[in-house]
Write a protein that holds these residues in place. Structure first.
Motif, PDB file in Angstrom:
ATOM      1  N   SER A 198       0.857  -1.176   0.000  1.00 21.56           N
ATOM      2  CA  SER A 198       0.000   0.000   0.000  1.00 21.56           C
ATOM      3  C   SER A 198       0.894   1.226   0.000  1.00 21.56           C
ATOM      4  O   SER A 198       2.121   1.111   0.028  1.00 21.56           O
ATOM      5  CB  SER A 198      -0.912  -0.040   1.224  1.00 21.56           C
ATOM      6  OG  SER A 198      -1.887   0.970   1.187  1.00 21.56           O
ATOM      7  N   PHE A 199       0.290   2.413  -0.038  1.00 21.66           N
ATOM      8  CA  PHE A 199       1.060   3.654  -0.154  1.00 21.66           C
ATOM      9  C   PHE A 199       0.898   4.521   1.093  1.00 21.66           C
ATOM     10  O   PHE A 199      -0.167   4.562   1.712  1.00 21.66           O
ATOM     11  CB  PHE A 199       0.584   4.485  -1.359  1.00 21.66           C
ATOM     12  CG  PHE A 199       0.552   3.755  -2.671  1.00 21.66           C
ATOM     13  CD1 PHE A 199       1.347   2.649  -2.917  1.00 21.66           C
ATOM     14  CD2 PHE A 199      -0.292   4.189  -3.693  1.00 21.66           C
ATOM     15  CE1 PHE A 199       1.313   1.988  -4.139  1.00 21.66           C
ATOM     16  CE2 PHE A 199      -0.341   3.543  -4.909  1.00 21.66           C
ATOM     17  CZ  PHE A 199       0.457   2.434  -5.130  1.00 21.66           C
TER      18      PHE A 199
ATOM     19  N   ASN B 265      -0.481  13.877  -5.644  1.00 19.20           N
ATOM     20  CA  ASN B 265      -1.740  13.278  -6.074  1.00 19.20           C
ATOM     21  C   ASN B 265      -1.552  11.811  -6.488  1.00 19.20           C
ATOM     22  O   ASN B 265      -1.977  11.377  -7.558  1.00 19.20           O
ATOM     23  CB  ASN B 265      -2.345  14.070  -7.243  1.00 19.20           C
ATOM     24  CG  ASN B 265      -3.810  13.720  -7.470  1.00 19.20           C
ATOM     25  OD1 ASN B 265      -4.535  13.370  -6.535  1.00 19.20           O
ATOM     26  ND2 ASN B 265      -4.252  13.811  -8.718  1.00 19.20           N
ATOM     27  N   ILE B 266      -0.940  11.067  -5.623  1.00 24.94           N
ATOM     28  CA  ILE B 266      -0.642   9.656  -5.894  1.00 24.94           C
ATOM     29  C   ILE B 266      -1.824   8.804  -5.463  1.00 24.94           C
ATOM     30  O   ILE B 266      -2.206   8.780  -4.287  1.00 24.94           O
ATOM     31  CB  ILE B 266       0.642   9.242  -5.148  1.00 24.94           C
ATOM     32  CG1 ILE B 266       1.842  10.007  -5.730  1.00 24.94           C
ATOM     33  CG2 ILE B 266       0.866   7.739  -5.235  1.00 24.94           C
ATOM     34  CD1 ILE B 266       3.083   9.940  -4.896  1.00 24.94           C
ATOM     35  N   LYS B 267      -2.410   8.121  -6.428  1.00 24.78           N
ATOM     36  CA  LYS B 267      -3.598   7.319  -6.162  1.00 24.78           C
ATOM     37  C   LYS B 267      -3.441   5.853  -6.542  1.00 24.78           C
ATOM     38  O   LYS B 267      -4.097   4.981  -5.980  1.00 24.78           O
ATOM     39  CB  LYS B 267      -4.807   7.907  -6.909  1.00 24.78           C
ATOM     40  CG  LYS B 267      -5.177   9.313  -6.450  1.00 24.78           C
ATOM     41  CD  LYS B 267      -6.373   9.835  -7.232  1.00 24.78           C
ATOM     42  CE  LYS B 267      -6.770  11.230  -6.756  1.00 24.78           C
ATOM     43  NZ  LYS B 267      -7.928  11.770  -7.520  1.00 24.78           N
ATOM     44  N   ASP B 268      -2.590   5.569  -7.533  1.00 26.59           N
ATOM     45  CA  ASP B 268      -2.480   4.192  -8.012  1.00 26.59           C
ATOM     46  C   ASP B 268      -1.064   3.939  -8.513  1.00 26.59           C
ATOM     47  O   ASP B 268      -0.226   4.846  -8.572  1.00 26.59           O
ATOM     48  CB  ASP B 268      -3.507   3.923  -9.110  1.00 26.59           C
ATOM     49  CG  ASP B 268      -4.009   2.472  -9.117  1.00 26.59           C
ATOM     50  OD1 ASP B 268      -3.382   1.619  -8.447  1.00 26.59           O
ATOM     51  OD2 ASP B 268      -5.020   2.201  -9.783  1.00 26.59           O
TER      52      ASP B 268
ATOM     53  N   ASP C 170       8.460  11.003  -2.057  1.00 28.67           N
ATOM     54  CA  ASP C 170       7.090  11.521  -2.051  1.00 28.67           C
ATOM     55  C   ASP C 170       6.085  10.473  -1.604  1.00 28.67           C
ATOM     56  O   ASP C 170       4.971  10.817  -1.198  1.00 28.67           O
ATOM     57  CB  ASP C 170       6.716  11.982  -3.471  1.00 28.67           C
ATOM     58  CG  ASP C 170       7.661  13.037  -3.986  1.00 28.67           C
ATOM     59  OD1 ASP C 170       7.718  14.125  -3.381  1.00 28.67           O
ATOM     60  OD2 ASP C 170       8.357  12.779  -4.993  1.00 28.67           O
ATOM     61  N   VAL C 171       6.461   9.199  -1.718  1.00 30.20           N
ATOM     62  CA  VAL C 171       5.545   8.116  -1.369  1.00 30.20           C
ATOM     63  C   VAL C 171       6.368   6.928  -0.886  1.00 30.20           C
ATOM     64  O   VAL C 171       7.417   6.609  -1.442  1.00 30.20           O
ATOM     65  CB  VAL C 171       4.660   7.718  -2.564  1.00 30.20           C
ATOM     66  CG1 VAL C 171       5.485   7.384  -3.799  1.00 30.20           C
ATOM     67  CG2 VAL C 171       3.731   6.557  -2.210  1.00 30.20           C
ATOM     68  N   LEU C 172       5.877   6.308   0.161  1.00 27.94           N
ATOM     69  CA  LEU C 172       6.452   5.068   0.672  1.00 27.94           C
ATOM     70  C   LEU C 172       5.536   3.923   0.263  1.00 27.94           C
ATOM     71  O   LEU C 172       4.321   4.000   0.456  1.00 27.94           O
ATOM     72  CB  LEU C 172       6.558   5.127   2.198  1.00 27.94           C
ATOM     73  CG  LEU C 172       6.921   3.816   2.921  1.00 27.94           C
ATOM     74  CD1 LEU C 172       8.360   3.413   2.632  1.00 27.94           C
ATOM     75  CD2 LEU C 172       6.675   3.951   4.428  1.00 27.94           C
ATOM     76  N   VAL C 173       6.106   2.878  -0.311  1.00 30.04           N
ATOM     77  CA  VAL C 173       5.335   1.671  -0.625  1.00 30.04           C
ATOM     78  C   VAL C 173       5.764   0.594   0.360  1.00 30.04           C
ATOM     79  O   VAL C 173       6.937   0.205   0.402  1.00 30.04           O
ATOM     80  CB  VAL C 173       5.565   1.193  -2.066  1.00 30.04           C
ATOM     81  CG1 VAL C 173       4.612   0.032  -2.382  1.00 30.04           C
ATOM     82  CG2 VAL C 173       5.342   2.329  -3.053  1.00 30.04           C
ATOM     83  N   THR C 174       4.825   0.134   1.155  1.00 25.86           N
ATOM     84  CA  THR C 174       5.104  -0.874   2.163  1.00 25.86           C
ATOM     85  C   THR C 174       3.791  -1.563   2.510  1.00 25.86           C
ATOM     86  O   THR C 174       2.740  -1.228   1.956  1.00 25.86           O
ATOM     87  CB  THR C 174       5.753  -0.237   3.413  1.00 25.86           C
ATOM     88  OG1 THR C 174       6.167  -1.274   4.321  1.00 25.86           O
ATOM     89  CG2 THR C 174       4.793   0.693   4.123  1.00 25.86           C
TER      90      THR C 174
ATOM     91  N   VAL D 118      -2.837   5.536   1.450  1.00 26.65           N
ATOM     92  CA  VAL D 118      -3.557   5.458   0.176  1.00 26.65           C
ATOM     93  C   VAL D 118      -3.623   3.997  -0.253  1.00 26.65           C
ATOM     94  O   VAL D 118      -2.592   3.318  -0.330  1.00 26.65           O
ATOM     95  CB  VAL D 118      -2.852   6.284  -0.916  1.00 26.65           C
ATOM     96  CG1 VAL D 118      -3.553   6.108  -2.265  1.00 26.65           C
ATOM     97  CG2 VAL D 118      -2.799   7.757  -0.527  1.00 26.65           C
ATOM     98  N   VAL D 119      -4.829   3.513  -0.525  1.00 19.85           N
ATOM     99  CA  VAL D 119      -5.020   2.135  -0.966  1.00 19.85           C
ATOM    100  C   VAL D 119      -5.143   2.124  -2.489  1.00 19.85           C
ATOM    101  O   VAL D 119      -6.029   2.785  -3.035  1.00 19.85           O
ATOM    102  CB  VAL D 119      -6.278   1.520  -0.326  1.00 19.85           C
ATOM    103  CG1 VAL D 119      -6.516   0.110  -0.850  1.00 19.85           C
ATOM    104  CG2 VAL D 119      -6.143   1.501   1.189  1.00 19.85           C
ATOM    105  N   PRO D 120      -4.267   1.408  -3.198  1.00 23.62           N
ATOM    106  CA  PRO D 120      -4.348   1.381  -4.658  1.00 23.62           C
ATOM    107  C   PRO D 120      -5.556   0.583  -5.146  1.00 23.62           C
ATOM    108  O   PRO D 120      -6.256  -0.055  -4.344  1.00 23.62           O
ATOM    109  CB  PRO D 120      -3.030   0.700  -5.064  1.00 23.62           C
ATOM    110  CG  PRO D 120      -2.686  -0.159  -3.894  1.00 23.62           C
ATOM    111  CD  PRO D 120      -3.162   0.590  -2.673  1.00 23.62           C
TER     112      PRO D 120
END
Length: 327
Positions: free
Chosen positions: A114-115, A124-127, A203-207, A227-229
Motif C-alpha cells: 500500500s502507499f 496526487n498519488i492514487k495508483d 514523495d511516497v512510501l510503498v510498504t 492510500v489504498v491502490p
C-alpha cells in the motif's frame, strides 16, 4: 559382580548422570516491520499464563532466512513470504509439509503493498501508474534483500499486466521507470519507513498496509495519509517451527504452542489491533472499519505460484534483474 550389585551400580549411574535442562526460552526470527506486532503478541501470550520467554530477532525476511541457514538459532520463524521458508526447507531446517502444521497454510494474518504519502498528498498519488511519473520519488526496500520489496515488485507488475494487457515491453518500461524513481533502496521495510518519515526522503512510501496504518496512528494523520491502490498483491505472512533447531534444543513443544497462539482469537485480535488483517472471520468482522475493501491478486492466479515466481522473476538474470539493469 552379582545382579543385585549391577542393578545398584546402574541406578547410581542414572542418578549421577547430568539431566539436560529443558529450555525456558525460544527465539522468533521475524521480518523487520513486525517489532511492535510481536511485542504485543508476546505480551498477550504471557497473559495466558505461558512462562516461556520469547526472544525476538528482526531484519528483512530474506536476510533472516539466510541468517538461520548460517547459524541463527531460531526456534520459530514468522516471515512475510513463503519463498523464505522454502529456503529453510531446502536447507534441511524446516519440514517439507510445514504449511499443513497450522491453519490457513500456516499464515495467521496477511497484508498487501500500500502507499503512504505526506499530508495533502501533494503529488496526487492514487495508483501504481502514478509511481512511474516524472518527478515522483518512491521509497521501498530492495527486492533482493526484503520480502516487503518483492511484494511491491509483484504488486506493481500485476497492476501493469492488467493495465497493458500483458504487453511485456510496456510492463518492463513501466517497471523500469518506477525503479528509476527510487533514490535509495533500503535493505528492509523498517529502514524504508525510516528513510521516508525521519530522513524525509521521497514523495511516497510503498510498504505493507500494516505499516502505513501504524505510521498514520503513531506520527499523526496531520502529517501522513494512507492510500489504498486499485489492486494489490495478497501478502500472506507464514510461520514455521525450525525443526533442526527445536530438535537440538528440546524446544519443540514450546515453539509449537507459541505459534498456535497466533491463530487463536486472542492472537488474531492482537494482529488486527496492530493493523495486520486477521484470518479469523469474527475478529475480521469486528475490525472491518479499519480495513478498506481492496481487490487482491494471488501468486497462483497472477504468476503461477511461488516456484514459478522464483524461477522467472527472482533467479539471477530473471525479470527483476532486467528492471535493475535497464535503469
Amino acid at each position: 559382580m552379582n545382579k543385585l550389585l549391577l542393578s545398584a551400580v546402574a541406578a547410581l549411574a542414572l542418578v549421577s548422570s547430568p539431566v539436560l535442562a529443558q529450555p525456558t526460552d525460544i527465539l522468533n526470527a521475524s521480518y523487520d516491520i513486525a517489532r511492535e506486532l510481536f511485542e504485543a503478541e508476546n505480551a498477550a501470550y504471557a497473559a495466558t499464563g505461558a512462562t516461556v520467554t520469547i526472544n525476538q530477532s528482526h531484519a528483512g525476511s530474506s536476510a533472516q532466512a539466510r541468517a538461520v541457514l548460517e547459524g541463527l538459532q531460531a526456534d520459530v520463524v514468522t516471515f512475510n513470504q513463503v519463498t523464505d521458508i522454502q529456503k529453510l526447507v531446502e536447507g534441511g531446517y524446516v519440514s517439507e509439509d510445514w504449511t499443513s502444521d497450522f491453519p490457513h497454510n500456516a499464515a495467521p494474518f496477511y497484508s498487501f503493498p500500500s502507499f503512504l504519502v505526506r499530508s495533502g498528498n501533494p503529488k496526487n498519488i492514487k495508483d501504481w501508474g502514478d509511481l512511474a511519473a516524472e518527478g515522483v520519488q518512491v521509497i521501498f526496500p530492495n527486492p533482493k534483500t526484503s520480502g516487503n520489496g518483492r511484494y511491491t515488485y509483484l504488486a506493481a507488475r500485476a497492476w501493469a499486466t492488467e493495465e497493458y494487457a500483458g504487453d511485456e515491453a510496456k510492463i518492463e518500461e513501466f517497471l523500469t521507470k518506477l525503479f528509476a524513481n527510487v533514490p535509495v533502496f533500503e535493505t528492509g521495510g523498517r529502514a524504508a519507513t525510516t528513510a521516508f518519515t525521519e530522513r524525509q526522503l521521497g514523495d511516497v512510501l510503498v510498504t505493507f498496509e500494516a505499516e502505513t496504518l501504524a505510521v498514520v496512528k503513531q506520527l499523526g494523520a496531520d502529517k501522513y495519509e494512507a492510500v489504498v491502490p486499485s489492486v494489490s498483491f495478497l501478502s500472506e505472512f507464514p510461520v514455521a517451527v525450525v525443526d533442526k533447531v527445536v530438535d537440538a534444543r528440546g524446544s519443540r513443544d514450546l515453539a509449537k504452542a507459541y505459534l498456535d497462539f497466533l491463530f487463536t482469537p486472542e492472537g488474531q485480535e492482537v494482529a488486527a489491533a496492530n493493523f495486520h488483517r486477521p484470518q479469523d472471520a469474527t475478529v475480521a468482522a469486528a475490525h472491518a472499519a479499519t480495513f478498506p475493501a481492496i481487490r487482491l491478486v494471488t501468486v497462483e492466479d497472477a504468476f503461477g505460484g511461488w516456484d514459478k515466481v522464483a524461477a522467472d522473476h527472482f533467479a539471477d538474470g530473471g525479470l527483476l534483474d532486467k528492471v535493475f539493469v535497464n535503469q
